[in-house]
Design a protein around this motif. Structure first.
Motif, PDB file in Angstrom:
ATOM      1  N   ILE A 489       0.843  -1.204  -0.011  1.00 23.23           N
ATOM      2  CA  ILE A 489      -0.148  -0.014  -0.030  1.00 23.23           C
ATOM      3  C   ILE A 489       0.799   1.131   0.045  1.00 23.23           C
ATOM      4  CG2 ILE A 489      -1.616   1.505   1.286  1.00 23.23           C
ATOM      5  CD1 ILE A 489      -2.980  -1.082   2.242  1.00 23.23           C
ATOM      6  N   LEU A 490       1.888   1.481   0.887  1.00 20.87           N
ATOM      7  CA  LEU A 490       2.583   2.524   0.923  1.00 20.87           C
ATOM      8  C   LEU A 490       3.454   2.835  -0.407  1.00 20.87           C
ATOM      9  CD1 LEU A 490       3.847   2.449   4.635  1.00 20.87           C
ATOM     10  CD2 LEU A 490       2.211   3.765   3.945  1.00 20.87           C
ATOM     11  N   PRO A 491       4.207   1.798  -0.791  1.00 22.36           N
ATOM     12  CA  PRO A 491       5.001   2.132  -2.086  1.00 22.36           C
ATOM     13  C   PRO A 491       3.941   2.488  -3.277  1.00 22.36           C
ATOM     14  CG  PRO A 491       5.843   0.030  -0.976  1.00 22.36           C
ATOM     15  CD  PRO A 491       4.387   0.646  -0.376  1.00 22.36           C
ATOM     16  N   PHE A 492       2.901   1.941  -3.309  1.00 22.57           N
ATOM     17  CA  PHE A 492       1.995   2.304  -4.252  1.00 22.57           C
ATOM     18  C   PHE A 492       1.484   3.920  -4.103  1.00 22.57           C
ATOM     19  CE2 PHE A 492      -2.460   2.780  -5.905  1.00 22.57           C
ATOM     20  CZ  PHE A 492      -2.132   2.597  -7.371  1.00 22.57           C
ATOM     21  N   GLY A 493       1.147   4.055  -2.782  1.00 25.14           N
ATOM     22  CA  GLY A 493       0.730   5.439  -2.515  1.00 25.14           C
ATOM     23  C   GLY A 493       1.904   6.715  -2.937  1.00 25.14           C
ATOM     24  N   CYS A 494       3.171   6.049  -3.306  1.00 18.01           N
ATOM     25  CA  CYS A 494       3.960   6.980  -3.561  1.00 18.01           C
ATOM     26  C   CYS A 494       4.163   7.337  -5.175  1.00 18.01           C
ATOM     27  CB  CYS A 494       5.486   6.520  -3.185  1.00 18.01           C
ATOM     28  SG  CYS A 494       5.798   6.662  -1.364  1.00 18.01           S
ATOM     29  N   ILE A 495       3.541   6.555  -5.740  1.00 16.54           N
ATOM     30  CA  ILE A 495       3.539   6.401  -7.269  1.00 16.54           C
ATOM     31  C   ILE A 495       2.397   6.704  -7.878  1.00 16.54           C
ATOM     32  CG2 ILE A 495       5.646   5.034  -7.292  1.00 16.54           C
ATOM     33  CD1 ILE A 495       3.984   2.801  -8.208  1.00 16.54           C
ATOM     34  N   PHE A 496       1.252   6.491  -7.368  1.00 19.95           N
ATOM     35  CA  PHE A 496      -0.119   6.554  -8.113  1.00 19.95           C
ATOM     36  C   PHE A 496      -0.309   7.896  -8.825  1.00 19.95           C
ATOM     37  CE2 PHE A 496      -1.813   8.751  -4.510  1.00 19.95           C
ATOM     38  CZ  PHE A 496      -2.700   9.340  -4.945  1.00 19.95           C
ATOM     39  N   ILE A 497       0.090   9.021  -8.401  1.00 20.34           N
ATOM     40  CA  ILE A 497      -0.045  10.333  -9.238  1.00 20.34           C
ATOM     41  C   ILE A 497       0.738  10.066 -10.452  1.00 20.34           C
ATOM     42  CG2 ILE A 497       0.011  12.803  -9.145  1.00 20.34           C
ATOM     43  CD1 ILE A 497      -0.861  12.673  -6.124  1.00 20.34           C
ATOM     44  N   GLN A 498       2.175   9.842 -10.248  1.00 22.52           N
ATOM     45  CA  GLN A 498       2.752   9.776 -11.348  1.00 22.52           C
ATOM     46  C   GLN A 498       2.298   8.661 -12.405  1.00 22.52           C
ATOM     47  OE1 GLN A 498       5.739  11.442 -13.546  1.00 22.52           O
ATOM     48  NE2 GLN A 498       5.863  11.912 -11.399  1.00 22.52           N
ATOM     49  N   LEU A 499       1.982   7.789 -11.840  1.00 19.87           N
ATOM     50  CA  LEU A 499       1.568   6.668 -12.608  1.00 19.87           C
ATOM     51  C   LEU A 499       0.348   7.177 -13.557  1.00 19.87           C
ATOM     52  CD1 LEU A 499       1.585   3.462 -13.164  1.00 19.87           C
ATOM     53  CD2 LEU A 499      -0.301   3.116 -11.521  1.00 19.87           C
ATOM     54  N   PHE A 500      -0.545   8.087 -12.982  1.00 19.13           N
ATOM     55  CA  PHE A 500      -1.547   8.604 -13.689  1.00 19.13           C
ATOM     56  C   PHE A 500      -1.157   9.267 -15.129  1.00 19.13           C
ATOM     57  CE2 PHE A 500      -4.086  12.494 -14.857  1.00 19.13           C
ATOM     58  CZ  PHE A 500      -5.345  11.913 -15.225  1.00 19.13           C
ATOM     59  N   PHE A 501      -0.006   9.839 -15.060  1.00 20.48           N
ATOM     60  CA  PHE A 501       0.620  10.787 -16.317  1.00 20.48           C
ATOM     61  C   PHE A 501       1.421   9.593 -17.090  1.00 20.48           C
ATOM     62  CE2 PHE A 501       0.604  14.211 -13.015  1.00 20.48           C
ATOM     63  CZ  PHE A 501      -0.240  15.111 -13.448  1.00 20.48           C
ATOM     64  N   ILE A 502       2.043   8.650 -16.486  1.00 17.59           N
ATOM     65  CA  ILE A 502       2.439   7.543 -17.516  1.00 17.59           C
ATOM     66  C   ILE A 502       1.445   6.911 -18.261  1.00 17.59           C
ATOM     67  CG2 ILE A 502       3.635   5.448 -17.473  1.00 17.59           C
ATOM     68  CD1 ILE A 502       5.264   6.479 -14.935  1.00 17.59           C
ATOM     69  N   LEU A 503       0.362   6.528 -17.567  1.00 22.05           N
ATOM     70  CA  LEU A 503      -0.887   5.815 -18.333  1.00 22.05           C
ATOM     71  C   LEU A 503      -1.565   6.871 -19.364  1.00 22.05           C
ATOM     72  CD1 LEU A 503      -2.497   3.758 -15.538  1.00 22.05           C
ATOM     73  CD2 LEU A 503      -1.030   3.036 -17.413  1.00 22.05           C
ATOM     74  N   ASN A 504      -1.564   8.011 -18.978  1.00 22.70           N
ATOM     75  CA  ASN A 504      -2.086   8.962 -20.009  1.00 22.70           C
ATOM     76  C   ASN A 504      -1.302   8.934 -21.257  1.00 22.70           C
ATOM     77  OD1 ASN A 504      -4.562  10.058 -19.062  1.00 22.70           O
ATOM     78  ND2 ASN A 504      -3.720  11.616 -18.153  1.00 22.70           N
ATOM     79  N   SER A 505       0.151   9.072 -20.825  1.00 23.36           N
ATOM     80  CA  SER A 505       0.952   9.267 -22.075  1.00 23.36           C
ATOM     81  C   SER A 505       1.055   7.951 -23.051  1.00 23.36           C
ATOM     82  CB  SER A 505       2.599   9.371 -21.685  1.00 23.36           C
ATOM     83  OG  SER A 505       3.610   9.127 -22.459  1.00 23.36           O
ATOM     84  N   ILE A 506       0.743   6.785 -22.515  1.00 27.36           N
ATOM     85  CA  ILE A 506       0.740   5.737 -23.269  1.00 27.36           C
ATOM     86  C   ILE A 506      -0.726   5.345 -23.815  1.00 27.36           C
ATOM     87  CG2 ILE A 506       0.840   3.122 -23.042  1.00 27.36           C
ATOM     88  CD1 ILE A 506       2.750   3.324 -20.780  1.00 27.36           C
TER      89      ILE A 506
END
Length: 623
Positions: A489-506
């Motif tokens: 849970i905690l590692p995912f909490g660090c990346i989920f916002i950045q993950l949104f932009f990565i998925l948007n890019s793809i």
């Protein structure tokens, strides 16, 4: 490679011709991109295809020359691109071509044009008075049968006829250049290229007038012949305020994500500080007191204590399925080093969006060349676990995870081939990838495994008892599954916002350029996975559960499960993808991402926990 082109009107020493290139067309409503030639647009008589690197081919980029050709500083008011495209009712080929064009407009497929290696952007006003520059523009749009204007049809009130398609058959192109007349150099450099798509029905097809008129309508029902004339206008504008080195900035500035990114970083830093405080408290207070007290008493008194100290004779007992764990760790090491180097180079600007395909090319080449660390880590750990089947170990390290990824990738490619998509990888490229895998990566893995098995097993700080210790009844929070579920849970909490932009890019085809943020988030993820795994590992050892090998890997590796859940949420909430083929492709490629992320995060957690366990048991005095 970006072209550094100098233009000067009327002198043969400089380039005066400007060539516009076209790339594949894609849509946010479909995962299937198509080449420009698949649609019935105007085509170049002498088609040129610039050489593409491996990354461009894997990403499905298909760049070719177009019939749009200009002379530097020669404005064009209205010019026809090619002969009119006529579609007759009784002709099956015409019906198929027009139906495919309508499909492209209905799914909002976007053109991607290139001038001087720079995207030709469509800039328009959005909310709050901001301007957004999109590196693509639509083929056309649709007004549905209920009168609802879809996608780009909302920009023009004249697009109001029900059940009608409107083709953007005219573009007003504006090219800005930086002149060197007052700066000590001659010629000019192109620094911006924008356009505005329009729909115009030309009354006189031989002498078109682009100043206005009715929009170019294509009825949804093919009940009459249709003729489409494609035209363009070009204007040149001098702008010395834009430097050639910063000519991409106007595109990037229009993407206001910086504030959100800083919020994400601050959120992640709070998590890291919390975990760091917990780990520091354990290391500096709890462990320090425990170790000091444990080393002061005699062995008989120590046996009466409970907790992590009592499992010293079992904590380094080899795990079950040690072969599989060592293979995962070898592959995870390879992915970790590849990711670190790739993001570091991207952070320095070597893999910017201007270098098309450079990011993927760099990642693939690094993965191929990093077979030696994978083989070495896998072999060394497998030998430490007491394994003797070294041939099986090295073969699984070289073939298991890459084989799963390639099989998934090949199945997705079969679907793309069947759909006629430009994202389908040519057969020759597939052969080249296999050659890189079996010709370079596999031999390097054998070399690494040779040195790994040649070295002695990793020396453990304490001896392992012959008879395993019985594990007491565990509370809910120290049982394996709850601990593993909480660990991600905690590692995912660090990346989920950045993950949104990565998925948007793809998937939404947006330009990704925030590699500085991404590298910082990568470091934060590294720290968070390590500290979260160390914390849970310590709690499990205190509960006298010494099965930490697999648990440390799965605790941080479970972050990949949250990644998959988020990808499912993104698919249903953010995308408008329709069609079975697009859905299968989305989840097929998502599974590849999840597997790679699982190996990556699991390896981080394992080695952090491995260091922690060796550290605390190396200072405990035992007979």
């Amino acid at each position: 490679v970006a072209l550094l082109c100098f233009y000067r009107k009327g002198e043969l020493d400089y380039r005066t011709d400007i060539q516009l290139f076209v790339n594949r067309l894609d849509s946010v409503e479909s995962v299937l991109p198509y080449e420009y030639d698949v649609f019935d647009f105007c085509k170049d008589d002498k088609e040129l295809r610039p050489s593409e690197n491996l990354g461009q081919v894997l990403f499905g980029e298909r760049i070719e020359s177009s019939p749009y050709k200009f002379k530097f500083k020669e404005d064009v008011k209205c010019s026809r691109v090619c002969l009119p495209k006529t579609y007759k009712q009784g002709n099956k080929d015409d019906i198929a071509k027009l139906d495919f064009l309508k499909m492209g407009m209905q799914l909002n497929y976007q053109h991607h044009w290139i001038i001087d290696n720079m995207p030709v952007t469509w800039c328009y006003d959005v909310e709050d008075g901001q301007k957004y520059c999109n590196p693509g523009f639509p083929i056309g749009c649709l007004v549905a049968g209920d009168g609802r204007a879809k996608d780009a049809c909302v920009i023009n009130s004249e697009f109001n006829k029900k059940n009608t398609f409107y083709v953007f058959n005219h573009v007003d192109i504006k090219i800005k250049y930086h002149s060197g007349e007052k700066e000590g150099w001659t010629g000019a450099r192109l620094v911006a290229a924008t356009l505005e798509p329009k729909s115009i029905k030309h009354a006189d097809e031989d002498h078109p007038n682009c100043d206005g008129g009715n929009p170019m309508e294509v009825p949804a029902d093919f009940n009459a012949d249709v003729s489409i004339v494609y035209t363009y206008a070009v204007t040149f504008e001098q702008d010395n305020t834009i430097k050639w080195a910063s000519r991409w900035d106007y595109i990037l500035v229009s993407m206001p994500h910086t504030n959100i990114q800083w919020f994400s970083i601050m959120n992640s830093l709070v998590i890291v500080l919390f975990l760091s405080g917990m780990v520091a408290m354990i290391m500096l207070r709890t462990l320090h007191k425990d170790i000091a007290r444990y080393n002061q008493v005699d062995q008989e008194d120590a046996q009466e204590e409970s907790g992590w100290k009592q499992v010293h004779g079992d904590v380094f007992r080899p795990p079950r399925k040690g072969m599989l764990l060592s293979v995962f760790l070898g592959q995870g090491t390879q992915i970790f080093i590849m990711t670190f180097i790739t993001l570091f180079l991207a952070c320095l600007g070597f893999l910017s969006p201007a270098n098309r395909g450079a990011l993927m090319t760099c990642a693939v080449v690094l993965w191929v060349l990093l077979g030696t660390p994978a083989g070495y880590v896998s072999a060394r750990l497998y030998k430490t676990f007491g394994g003797e089947k070294w041939k099986t170990n090295v073969l699984l390290t070289a073939l298991l995870c890459p084989g799963i990824v390639f099989a998934d990738f090949f199945l997705m490619n079969l679907i793309l081939w069947g759909e006629g998509s430009s994202a389908a990888i040519p057969f020759g490229t597939l052969v080249a990838i296999l050659a890189l895998w079996f010709g370079i990566s596999v031999p390097l893995t054998f070399v690494g495994a040779y040195f790994g098995f040649k070295k002695p097993a990793i020396e453990q700080p304490v001896r392992t008892n012959q008879i395993p210790r019985q594990i007491p009844e565990q509370s809910f929070f120290t049982k394996p599954i709850p601990g593993i579920v909480m660990g991600g849970i905690l590692p995912f909490g660090c990346i989920f916002i950045q993950l949104f932009f990565i998925l948007n890019s793809i998937w939404s085809h947006q330009m990704y350029y925030m590699f500085g943020f991404l590298f910082l988030v990568f470091i934060i993820l590294l720290i968070t996975c390590s500290e979260a795994t160390i914390l849970l590992c310590y709690f499990h050892l205190c509960a006298e559960d010494y099965h930490w090998w697999w648990r440390s890997f799965l605790t941080s590796g479970f972050t990949a499960v949250y990644l998959f859940i988020y990808a499912v949420h993104y698919f249903f909430s953010k995308l408008q993808i329709i069609g079975m083929a697009s859905t299968i492709l989305y989840f097929g490629y998502t599974m590849i991402m999840v597997l790679i992320f699982f190996l990556f995060t699991g390896t981080i957690g394992f080695f952090a926990c491995f260091w922690f366990v060796n550290k605390i048991y190396s200072v405990v005095k035992v007979d």
